[in-house]
Design a protein around this motif. Structure first.
Motif, PDB file in Angstrom:
ATOM      1  N   UNK A  92     -17.065  -3.659   8.939  1.00  0.00           N
ATOM      2  CA  UNK A  92     -17.023  -2.537   8.002  1.00  0.00           C
ATOM      3  C   UNK A  92     -15.877  -1.568   8.321  1.00  0.00           C
ATOM      4  N   UNK A  93     -15.659  -1.322   9.605  1.00  0.00           N
ATOM      5  CA  UNK A  93     -14.627  -0.355  10.000  1.00  0.00           C
ATOM      6  C   UNK A  93     -13.228  -0.779   9.570  1.00  0.00           C
ATOM      7  N   UNK A  94     -12.971  -2.091   9.523  1.00  0.00           N
ATOM      8  CA  UNK A  94     -11.616  -2.554   9.207  1.00  0.00           C
ATOM      9  C   UNK A  94     -11.332  -2.560   7.706  1.00  0.00           C
ATOM     10  N   UNK A  95     -12.350  -2.289   6.869  1.00  0.00           N
ATOM     11  CA  UNK A  95     -12.172  -2.385   5.420  1.00  0.00           C
ATOM     12  C   UNK A  95     -11.872  -1.047   4.759  1.00  0.00           C
ATOM     13  N   UNK A  96     -11.677   0.014   5.523  1.00  0.00           N
ATOM     14  CA  UNK A  96     -11.396   1.308   4.930  1.00  0.00           C
ATOM     15  C   UNK A  96      -9.962   1.366   4.413  1.00  0.00           C
ATOM     16  N   UNK A  97      -9.715   2.269   3.465  1.00  0.00           N
ATOM     17  CA  UNK A  97      -8.368   2.433   2.919  1.00  0.00           C
ATOM     18  C   UNK A  97      -7.410   2.951   3.993  1.00  0.00           C
ATOM     19  N   UNK A 165     -14.388  -0.135  -3.276  1.00  0.00           N
ATOM     20  CA  UNK A 165     -14.483   1.007  -2.374  1.00  0.00           C
ATOM     21  C   UNK A 165     -15.472   2.056  -2.885  1.00  0.00           C
ATOM     22  N   UNK A 166     -15.486   2.274  -4.191  1.00  0.00           N
ATOM     23  CA  UNK A 166     -16.421   3.243  -4.765  1.00  0.00           C
ATOM     24  C   UNK A 166     -17.865   2.783  -4.598  1.00  0.00           C
ATOM     25  N   UNK A 167     -18.086   1.467  -4.747  1.00  0.00           N
ATOM     26  CA  UNK A 167     -19.430   0.923  -4.575  1.00  0.00           C
ATOM     27  C   UNK A 167     -19.903   1.072  -3.138  1.00  0.00           C
ATOM     28  N   UNK A 168     -18.946   1.115  -2.203  1.00  0.00           N
ATOM     29  CA  UNK A 168     -19.277   1.331  -0.791  1.00  0.00           C
ATOM     30  C   UNK A 168     -19.557   2.795  -0.492  1.00  0.00           C
ATOM     31  N   UNK A 169     -19.173   3.659  -1.440  1.00  0.00           N
ATOM     32  CA  UNK A 169     -19.381   5.084  -1.246  1.00  0.00           C
ATOM     33  C   UNK A 169     -18.165   5.828  -0.740  1.00  0.00           C
ATOM     34  N   UNK A 170     -17.008   5.162  -0.709  1.00  0.00           N
ATOM     35  CA  UNK A 170     -15.791   5.812  -0.230  1.00  0.00           C
ATOM     36  C   UNK A 170     -15.299   6.850  -1.248  1.00  0.00           C
ATOM     37  N   UNK A 171     -14.806   7.974  -0.738  1.00  0.00           N
ATOM     38  CA  UNK A 171     -14.263   9.041  -1.587  1.00  0.00           C
ATOM     39  C   UNK A 171     -12.771   8.774  -1.766  1.00  0.00           C
ATOM     40  N   UNK A 172     -12.408   8.137  -2.857  1.00  0.00           N
ATOM     41  CA  UNK A 172     -11.031   7.710  -3.057  1.00  0.00           C
ATOM     42  C   UNK A 172     -10.692   7.725  -4.539  1.00  0.00           C
ATOM     43  N   UNK A 173      -9.419   7.855  -4.856  1.00  0.00           N
ATOM     44  CA  UNK A 173      -8.989   7.848  -6.257  1.00  0.00           C
ATOM     45  C   UNK A 173      -8.303   6.525  -6.583  1.00  0.00           C
ATOM     46  N   UNK A 174      -8.305   6.184  -7.870  1.00  0.00           N
ATOM     47  CA  UNK A 174      -7.633   4.956  -8.310  1.00  0.00           C
ATOM     48  C   UNK A 174      -6.141   5.026  -7.997  1.00  0.00           C
ATOM     49  N   UNK A 175      -5.545   6.213  -8.189  1.00  0.00           N
ATOM     50  CA  UNK A 175      -4.106   6.381  -7.957  1.00  0.00           C
ATOM     51  C   UNK A 175      -3.748   6.091  -6.495  1.00  0.00           C
ATOM     52  N   UNK A 176      -4.605   6.513  -5.575  1.00  0.00           N
ATOM     53  CA  UNK A 176      -4.357   6.264  -4.151  1.00  0.00           C
ATOM     54  C   UNK A 176      -4.444   4.777  -3.842  1.00  0.00           C
ATOM     55  N   UNK A 180      -1.450   2.271  -2.523  1.00  0.00           N
ATOM     56  CA  UNK A 180      -1.627   1.431  -1.338  1.00  0.00           C
ATOM     57  C   UNK A 180      -1.299  -0.025  -1.636  1.00  0.00           C
ATOM     58  N   UNK A 181      -1.746  -0.520  -2.789  1.00  0.00           N
ATOM     59  CA  UNK A 181      -1.495  -1.906  -3.183  1.00  0.00           C
ATOM     60  C   UNK A 181      -0.004  -2.170  -3.327  1.00  0.00           C
ATOM     61  N   UNK A 182       0.707  -1.282  -4.027  1.00  0.00           N
ATOM     62  CA  UNK A 182       2.146  -1.487  -4.260  1.00  0.00           C
ATOM     63  C   UNK A 182       2.944  -1.353  -2.965  1.00  0.00           C
ATOM     64  N   UNK A 183       2.542  -0.430  -2.101  1.00  0.00           N
ATOM     65  CA  UNK A 183       3.237  -0.267  -0.819  1.00  0.00           C
ATOM     66  C   UNK A 183       3.047  -1.489   0.059  1.00  0.00           C
ATOM     67  N   UNK A 184       1.823  -2.025   0.085  1.00  0.00           N
ATOM     68  CA  UNK A 184       1.561  -3.216   0.891  1.00  0.00           C
ATOM     69  C   UNK A 184       2.334  -4.416   0.347  1.00  0.00           C
TER      70      UNK A 184
END
Length: 231
Positions: A92-97, A165-176, A180-184
């Motif tokens: 679980x720890x390795x799956x954070x944004x 990520x939202x289903x996991x309960x993470x506080x994150x925006x689509x834009x972020x 992240x996807x494009x940078x990776x």
């Protein structure tokens, strides 16, 4: 049916792990998430103050690689193996944004890749393995009987990752997530050590408009065609 090696490469958030798990379960193969291994090394670097926003002590990480032990343990409830870092389940720890934002930098370190490729090659010695990542068909298993290259639009991939990520309960925006996807994508494709490229003999799977079931059935047909062709 002869057992083969299945190498699945492609961009982040294309569902490589999902279909790899499905295939391994259907075929009775070993599943290995090579990306989880790089994420675990990244987590180690983060927890030990070796990487943060704007700073990466690459040399210190290289010197500490012998302190990093990675292993996989099968979880009967989940139906796949989870990654352990120095004896701790870190799935679980390795799956954070946050870890996602650093993993491409860590994965670009030649010494890190060399350490993990040795482990990956050993796991696949007896075939009957499905492994996904960025350089599985080009570096880890260049002689794999079936190579797949997964792709989809950045927007589609960001939507999927955001929902997860939202289903996991993470506080994150689509834009972020999209950033992240494009940078990776850029870092993975432009790094000097084992950049993300499609192997010449890999079959490209664009799943932008495929359901998980459609994708699985399409790839399973390819597996059957491959195994039948070498019997």
């Amino acid at each position: 049916m002869n057992k083969i090696t299945i190498a699945i490469d492609g961009y982040s958030s294309t569902g490589k792990s999902t279909v790899a798990k499905q295939l391994a379960k259907a075929l009775g193969y070993i599943y290995v998430d090579s990306g989880a291994m790089y994420r675990a090394v990244t987590l180690y670097a983060f927890q030990n103050g070796l990487i943060s926003k704007g700073d990466f002590n690459k040399e210190a990480l290289i010197h500490q690689l012998d302190k990093i032990e990675l292993s996989f343990k099968f979880n009967d409830a989940l139906g796949y193996a989870e990654v352990y870092l120095n004896g701790e389940n870190v799935e679980r720890k390795i799956r954070t944004l946050e870890i996602s934002g650093f993993v491409s930098q860590v994965a670009a370190v030649a010494e890190v890749r060399a350490k993990l490729v040795v482990i990956q090659k050993k796991i696949g010695e007896d075939k009957g393995v499905v492994m996904d990542g960025r350089d599985i068909g080009t570096v880890v298993f260049p002689n794999a009987e079936l190579k797949l290259f997964m792709t989809a639009s950045a927007e589609k991939r960001a939507q999927r990752r955001y929902k997860e990520l939202k289903e996991r309960g993470d506080d994150i925006t689509y834009e972020a997530v999209l950033q992240n996807v494009t940078e990776r994508d850029y870092i993975d494709s432009h790094r000097e050590e084992s950049p993300l490229i499609k192997a010449k003999d890999a079959i490209e799977i664009d799943n932008s408009d495929l359901t998980l079931e459609e994708q699985f059935e399409k790839i399973l047909r390819l597996v059957k065609m491959t195994t039948e062709g070498i019997e």
